[in-house]
Motif scaffolding. Structure first.
Motif: not given
Lengths: 230, 372
Positions: A105, A108-110
């Motif tokens: 995650e 994924e946030v990046a």
């Protein structure tokens, strides 16, 4: 289209003042970094090396001078969010990972704000975790990872959008010797396999010795631009 | 990972803060729901007195604090009836009596038996009362069922025994929960000879109702005609005060809730400065960060609104049992009340989250990253 003959980073007579000009952190800094070069910026604490890195990352603006990255002047650019998201990857000394998200995650946030589909982001994240030897730690949160693993995860996050430049601020400052070796090996692999330009700020001579070129700073100025050993 | 799942994850990670924020919203929503239901129900109760008469409009004394304090007299009724456009005008005396603990504001309506049909009263069992009968009463079928009374039974009202001679229906809950009796005996018992509370006027279908209302009010300036709910405030200032109190109370609830939301959101902002800075540093735009902060606040407000509506129900159930409201407060949960509560929840959240959200998006990444 990038001009491959042009340097990746060009810094022209940059100064950075704080507190309305009473503190000068950088004074007339000029520097060129070629594409695919692995450069260490060294110097004592407070010499301005982190300030220079923050300016290169467009986290801050110079008080004077120009910084040209991949042919484009950062001061003129209005899309600095886009620049930070796509063109550079940032690694901090204390990694600054999001502690409540697991390793996948965090990557994924990046990738939010990119045009990848959700499934593609997941695949990309898992691939990168494998690449930094964290495939088995994909569902672990940063507090459960060792210092070296956290820093490798931070490097994976920096690489997730395939930037041309990796900027690392004391990335080994909080690591033990074994972890330092694995992180440095990872940097070299990234440079060799992907051709990524890497600028690494460190005060540790053993770390700087592992790079292609050492740029030395003192009192806000560059005192030695070094010679590439690549 | 989507923005929504990130929002949910962030909220679950900071459970205590999320619950506190939702509680602030819930308390505000509860207040809005309880005040809204109370005001609406009391207004409906009051207005249903006027609706009972199936008239084109009602005439009352202007500017009284409560509709039940309206005072007309037989002369007023005669002047109204004298207008050629008036098909019928029925005078009604309205009184309240403490029947028992369950019915502290039991309603008595006094009107002539010949006006019953015109008034929209349908006798469903038994017969009408006689014009001068001092101990005959008709009960609305709802109150009769509630009191377990039928035709031929006796009922004590204000220390007097009455015979239930008939049961009636009006089509209005309020009317069907009242007692009707001849006008003159009620006037005598209330020591108000010749007095009326309201006049219910039916107009010739070919006549212009508004012109007639104007003519009546010009002729008798102490009277006010009521046709719509918005006219009601002219003859019942309590209602206007109640509406004002509802509005003021709701605004206060909004502000208090917003301050609660702002307090927790601002604390969260200070706690997460570095996190926001890191997100900006890795390329998140200000807009994306704003969506994250406002999204978290909106999800919390949704939960707060849900809990607030539940608490509102509980508060209304409590109010319903208050002795002062027994018999006059029949809660009506309208969609408008819930819509307003939801609007208030979002309003509270928007106001409360606005400042912290703006601070978050104005944050310089370098300052946030350096933040300890």
């Amino acid at each position: 289209m990038s001009d491959l003959a042009q340097p990746m980073i060009e810094v022209f007579d940059v100064a950075k003042d704080y507190d309305h000009g009473t503190i000068r952190a950088l004074d007339g800094v000029s520097l060129t970094v070629d594409r695919g070069e692995f450069v260490a910026v060294t110097g004592r604490s407070g010499c301005g090396k982190s300030t220079l890195l923050h300016l290169l990352a467009a986290l801050d603006r110079p008080s004077r001078g120009r910084i040209v990255v991949d042919g484009r002047d950062l001061v003129q650019r209005g899309d600095l969010d886009e620049f930070r998201r796509r063109e550079i990857g940032l690694v901090f000394q204390l990694h600054h990972l999001l502690a409540h998200l697991d390793a996948t995650e965090n990557l994924e946030v990046a990738m939010m704000g990119t045009h990848r589909r959700r499934a593609e982001k997941r695949v990309r994240a898992l691939e990168l975790l494998d690449a930094v030897d964290l495939g088995a730690r994909a569902t672990m949160r940063p507090p459960r990872l060792s210092g070296g693993e956290r820093q490798r995860l931070a490097i994976a996050r920096a690489l997730v959008n395939e930037p041309g430049i990796l900027l690392a601020d004391e990335p080994t400052g909080a690591l033990d010797t074994r972890s330092i070796d694995s992180v440095l090996a990872l940097f070299r692999r990234i440079r060799d396999e992907r051709g990524t330009t890497i600028v690494l700020v460190t005060h540790d001579p053993t770390v700087s010795a592992a790079t292609d070129r050492i740029v030395e700073m003192r009192d806000g100025r560059i005192v030695d631009r070094g010679v590439s050993t690549a | 990972m989507t923005m929504f799942s990130l929002v949910v994850k962030n909220l679950l990670t900071r459970r205590a803060r999320s619950i506190l924020t939702a509680s602030a919203v819930a308390i505000g929503v509860m207040t809005v729901v309880a005040l809204g239901v109370l005001t609406f129900s009391l207004r409906e109760t009051a207005i249903s007195i006027l609706r009972t008469g199936k008239a084109d409009f009602t005439v009352a004394q202007e500017g009284v604090s409560d509709l039940l304090y309206s005072a007309l007299d037989v002369g007023d009724l005669q002047r109204i009836s004298a207008h050629p456009e008036v098909e019928s005008a029925i005078g009604v005396l309205v009184a309240t009596v403490d029947l028992d603990d369950e019915h502290p504001l039991f309603l008595e309506l006094g009107l002539e038996p010949e006006g019953l049909e015109e008034f929209g009263v349908r006798v469903v069992d038994g017969r009408r009362y006689a014009a001068d009968a001092e101990n005959e009463v008709m009960l609305g079928y709802r109150i009769a069922a509630d009191l377990d009374k039928g035709v031929g039974d006796s009922i004590d009202i204000d220390d007097s025994a009455f015979e239930v001679v008939g049961l009636f229906a009006t089509g209005q809950v309020f009317g069907d929960s009242a007692a009707m009796m001849p006008l003159r005996p009620l006037q005598a018992r209330e020591r108000k000879p010749g007095a009326l509370t309201l006049a219910f006027v039916r107009v010739d279908p070919s006549a212009d109702i508004e012109s007639l209302r104007t003519a009546i009010e010009d002729e008798s300036p102490q009277l006010a005609t009521v046709r719509t709910e918005s006219d009601f405030g002219r003859v019942d200032r309590n209602l206007a005060l109640l509406n004002a109190a509802n509005f003021g109370g709701s605004i206060l609830a909004l502000l208090i809730g917003a301050v609660g939301v702002m307090n927790t959101t601002l604390l969260s902002f200070f706690e997460r400065t570095r996190e926001f800075g890191v997100l900006r540093a890795i390329g998140w735009s200000r807009r994306r960060l704003l969506v994250l902060v406002v999204g978290e606040a909106l999800i919390v407000s949704l939960f707060g609104a849900g809990a607030g509506v539940g608490l509102g129900f509980a508060a209304v159930a409590f109010l319903e049992r208050l002795p002062d409201l027994l018999g006059v407060f029949r809660p009506e949960f309208t969609s408008a009340v819930f819509g307003r509560a939801l609007g208030f929840a979002f309003g509270m959240t928007f106001l409360g989250a606005l400042y912290p959200a703006l601070r978050a998006v104005r944050l310089l990444p370098i300052e946030a990253v350096r933040h300890e």
